[in-house]
Write a protein that holds these residues in place. Structure first.
Motif, PDB file in Angstrom:
ATOM      1  N   GLY A  22       0.795  -1.229   0.000  1.00 61.06           N
ATOM      2  CA  GLY A  22       0.000   0.000   0.000  1.00 61.06           C
ATOM      3  C   GLY A  22       0.823   1.272   0.000  1.00 61.06           C
ATOM      4  O   GLY A  22       0.268   2.365  -0.116  1.00 61.06           O
ATOM      5  N   THR A  23       2.142   1.159   0.150  1.00 56.63           N
ATOM      6  CA  THR A  23       3.003   2.342   0.004  1.00 56.63           C
ATOM      7  C   THR A  23       4.220   1.962  -0.847  1.00 56.63           C
ATOM      8  O   THR A  23       4.588   0.780  -0.935  1.00 56.63           O
ATOM      9  N   ILE A  24       4.830   2.997  -1.449  1.00 59.32           N
ATOM     10  CA  ILE A  24       6.000   2.751  -2.293  1.00 59.32           C
ATOM     11  C   ILE A  24       7.151   2.207  -1.450  1.00 59.32           C
ATOM     12  O   ILE A  24       7.780   1.208  -1.790  1.00 59.32           O
ATOM     13  N   ARG A  25       7.405   2.856  -0.323  1.00 56.21           N
ATOM     14  CA  ARG A  25       8.462   2.379   0.579  1.00 56.21           C
ATOM     15  C   ARG A  25       8.189   0.949   1.033  1.00 56.21           C
ATOM     16  O   ARG A  25       9.076   0.098   1.047  1.00 56.21           O
ATOM     17  N   GLY A  26       6.936   0.718   1.419  1.00 61.39           N
ATOM     18  CA  GLY A  26       6.566  -0.607   1.913  1.00 61.39           C
ATOM     19  C   GLY A  26       6.755  -1.683   0.856  1.00 61.39           C
ATOM     20  O   GLY A  26       7.218  -2.791   1.155  1.00 61.39           O
ATOM     21  N   ASN A  27       6.401  -1.369  -0.381  1.00 61.03           N
ATOM     22  CA  ASN A  27       6.577  -2.355  -1.454  1.00 61.03           C
ATOM     23  C   ASN A  27       8.051  -2.643  -1.712  1.00 61.03           C
ATOM     24  O   ASN A  27       8.436  -3.798  -1.956  1.00 61.03           O
ATOM     25  N   ALA A  28       8.881  -1.595  -1.677  1.00 60.38           N
ATOM     26  CA  ALA A  28      10.318  -1.809  -1.895  1.00 60.38           C
ATOM     27  C   ALA A  28      10.870  -2.725  -0.810  1.00 60.38           C
ATOM     28  O   ALA A  28      11.626  -3.674  -1.077  1.00 60.38           O
ATOM     29  N   ILE A  29      10.464  -2.459   0.442  1.00 57.27           N
ATOM     30  CA  ILE A  29      10.939  -3.293   1.569  1.00 57.27           C
ATOM     31  C   ILE A  29      10.442  -4.728   1.409  1.00 57.27           C
ATOM     32  O   ILE A  29      11.193  -5.689   1.593  1.00 57.27           O
ATOM     33  N   GLN A  30       9.163  -4.868   1.032  1.00 65.45           N
ATOM     34  CA  GLN A  30       8.576  -6.207   0.891  1.00 65.45           C
ATOM     35  C   GLN A  30       9.336  -7.032  -0.148  1.00 65.45           C
ATOM     36  O   GLN A  30       9.633  -8.212   0.053  1.00 65.45           O
ATOM     37  N   ALA A  67      23.166  -8.832   4.392  1.00 67.39           N
ATOM     38  CA  ALA A  67      23.133 -10.267   4.695  1.00 67.39           C
ATOM     39  C   ALA A  67      22.683 -10.531   6.130  1.00 67.39           C
ATOM     40  O   ALA A  67      21.983 -11.514   6.401  1.00 67.39           O
ATOM     41  N   ASP A  68      23.048  -9.616   7.064  1.00 64.17           N
ATOM     42  CA  ASP A  68      22.685  -9.827   8.475  1.00 64.17           C
ATOM     43  C   ASP A  68      21.263  -9.372   8.801  1.00 64.17           C
ATOM     44  O   ASP A  68      20.854  -9.376   9.959  1.00 64.17           O
ATOM     45  N   GLY A  69      20.501  -8.950   7.787  1.00 67.41           N
ATOM     46  CA  GLY A  69      19.105  -8.563   8.000  1.00 67.41           C
ATOM     47  C   GLY A  69      18.901  -7.083   8.259  1.00 67.41           C
ATOM     48  O   GLY A  69      17.778  -6.638   8.478  1.00 67.41           O
ATOM     49  N   ARG A  70      19.994  -6.305   8.232  1.00 68.13           N
ATOM     50  CA  ARG A  70      19.852  -4.855   8.425  1.00 68.13           C
ATOM     51  C   ARG A  70      19.144  -4.233   7.219  1.00 68.13           C
ATOM     52  O   ARG A  70      19.509  -4.512   6.083  1.00 68.13           O
ATOM     53  N   LEU A  71      18.147  -3.397   7.489  1.00 68.24           N
ATOM     54  CA  LEU A  71      17.342  -2.767   6.427  1.00 68.24           C
ATOM     55  C   LEU A  71      17.643  -1.271   6.360  1.00 68.24           C
ATOM     56  O   LEU A  71      17.642  -0.599   7.387  1.00 68.24           O
ATOM     57  N   THR A  72      17.888  -0.762   5.164  1.00 70.39           N
ATOM     58  CA  THR A  72      18.055   0.685   4.957  1.00 70.39           C
ATOM     59  C   THR A  72      17.293   1.067   3.694  1.00 70.39           C
ATOM     60  O   THR A  72      17.308   0.311   2.713  1.00 70.39           O
ATOM     61  N   VAL A  73      16.627   2.240   3.735  1.00 71.92           N
ATOM     62  CA  VAL A  73      15.849   2.688   2.570  1.00 71.92           C
ATOM     63  C   VAL A  73      16.412   4.017   2.056  1.00 71.92           C
ATOM     64  O   VAL A  73      16.721   4.912   2.852  1.00 71.92           O
ATOM     65  N   LEU A 114      22.323   4.610  -2.539  1.00 68.74           N
ATOM     66  CA  LEU A 114      22.602   3.205  -2.204  1.00 68.74           C
ATOM     67  C   LEU A 114      24.082   2.878  -2.433  1.00 68.74           C
ATOM     68  O   LEU A 114      24.739   2.281  -1.570  1.00 68.74           O
ATOM     69  N   ALA A 115      24.600   3.291  -3.580  1.00 70.06           N
ATOM     70  CA  ALA A 115      26.007   2.985  -3.909  1.00 70.06           C
ATOM     71  C   ALA A 115      26.945   3.633  -2.898  1.00 70.06           C
ATOM     72  O   ALA A 115      27.899   3.003  -2.425  1.00 70.06           O
ATOM     73  N   GLY A 116      26.660   4.893  -2.544  1.00 69.55           N
ATOM     74  CA  GLY A 116      27.503   5.593  -1.568  1.00 69.55           C
ATOM     75  C   GLY A 116      27.525   4.851  -0.243  1.00 69.55           C
ATOM     76  O   GLY A 116      28.579   4.686   0.378  1.00 69.55           O
ATOM     77  N   TYR A 117      26.345   4.376   0.179  1.00 69.01           N
ATOM     78  CA  TYR A 117      26.257   3.640   1.448  1.00 69.01           C
ATOM     79  C   TYR A 117      27.053   2.341   1.372  1.00 69.01           C
ATOM     80  O   TYR A 117      27.861   2.036   2.257  1.00 69.01           O
ATOM     81  N   LEU A 118      26.845   1.580   0.303  1.00 66.96           N
ATOM     82  CA  LEU A 118      27.522   0.274   0.186  1.00 66.96           C
ATOM     83  C   LEU A 118      29.040   0.450   0.126  1.00 66.96           C
ATOM     84  O   LEU A 118      29.788  -0.307   0.744  1.00 66.96           O
ATOM     85  N   LEU A 119      29.479   1.454  -0.607  1.00 63.39           N
ATOM     86  CA  LEU A 119      30.933   1.646  -0.737  1.00 63.39           C
ATOM     87  C   LEU A 119      31.531   2.117   0.588  1.00 63.39           C
ATOM     88  O   LEU A 119      32.690   1.822   0.886  1.00 63.39           O
ATOM     89  N   SER A 120      30.733   2.818   1.401  1.00 65.52           N
ATOM     90  CA  SER A 120      31.243   3.284   2.696  1.00 65.52           C
ATOM     91  C   SER A 120      31.419   2.128   3.680  1.00 65.52           C
ATOM     92  O   SER A 120      32.083   2.265   4.695  1.00 65.52           O
TER      93      SER A 120
END
Ligand code: IMP
Length: 197
Positions: free
Chosen positions: A43-51, A128-134, A189-195
């Motif tokens: 029902g939300t864009i954020r929610g669908n991405a997480i799902q 991999a450890d289940g941490r979620l970031t949007v 996303l790329a900035g976060y992953l590379l950090s």
């Protein structure tokens, strides 16, 4: 860095590979035998991405991300929004969606008070450890009165980004990625992953 992009949309995959660049090797759910439609019922864009990201992570235990995008048209009180893919029906047909959108705006005529709109994109990352970031990205613009251009996908032919004379479909892939909702969210996303390295 290897990471799964939880999508079956080849257009999104091409854009993501170009936005994220050679530091990332993008795999798809199909590479892990996940070929069914991934549910997006929140029902939300954020929610669908997480799902979508969680669905693939639960089945692989591997880092993955998913994006969900909606087109919000001010004169339509934010519609089609989270229903953008199915705006004209369950067939998810982009041509029908555009026909319906242009028809609704034409029917409003002057009462629409303008054709301002925005693409809103959320990219959800499951580590991999289940941490979620949007990560979120927005592209402001206007809905054109007819289709312009041949590139891109979805609503690209009728979306003219703010400050430009061309629709997304008239831009090259690189030009779209610099200013697009997905480009903004995926560069974050790329900035976060590379950090994390
Ligand atoms: P979803 O994120 O795949 O659920 O997409 C929702 C709807 O927006 C679909 O109709 C897509 O074709 C459309 N869409 C998603 N991203 C874009 C884009 O970058 N340009 C134009 N349409 C898009």
């Amino acid at each position: 860095m290897q990471i799964i992009f939880a999508t079956s949309n080849q257009n999104k995959l091409i854009e993501a590979r170009s936005i994220l660049g050679p530091s990332f090797t993008l795999l798809t759910p199909a590479d892990y035998g996940i070929t069914e439609d991934i549910p997006e019922t929140s029902g939300t864009i954020r929610g669908n991405a997480i799902q979508k990201a969680r669905y693939v992570w639960e089945r692989t235990g591997l880092p993955c991300f998913a994006d969900d995008t909606g087109l919000e048209v001010d004169a339509l009180n934010g519609a089609p929004g989270v229903f953008s893919a199915r705006y004209a029906g369950p067939g998810k047909n982009s041509e029908d969606n555009i026909d319906k959108l242009l028809g609704e705006l034409d029917a409003l005529g002057e009462a629409a008070g303008g054709r301002s709109a925005r693409f809103r994109c959320s990219v959800a990352l499951m580590e991999a450890d289940g941490r979620l970031t949007v990560f979120d990205g927005i592209a402001e613009g206007n809905i054109t009165s007819c289709r312009c251009g041949t590139r891109g996908f979805g609503y690209d032919p009728v979306f003219r980004p703010e400050g430009m004379e061309k629709s997304f479909s008239e831009l090259t892939e690189q030009e779209k990625n610099v200013i697009s909702h997905r480009g903004k969210a995926m560069r974050a996303l790329a900035g976060y992953l590379l950090s994390l390295k």
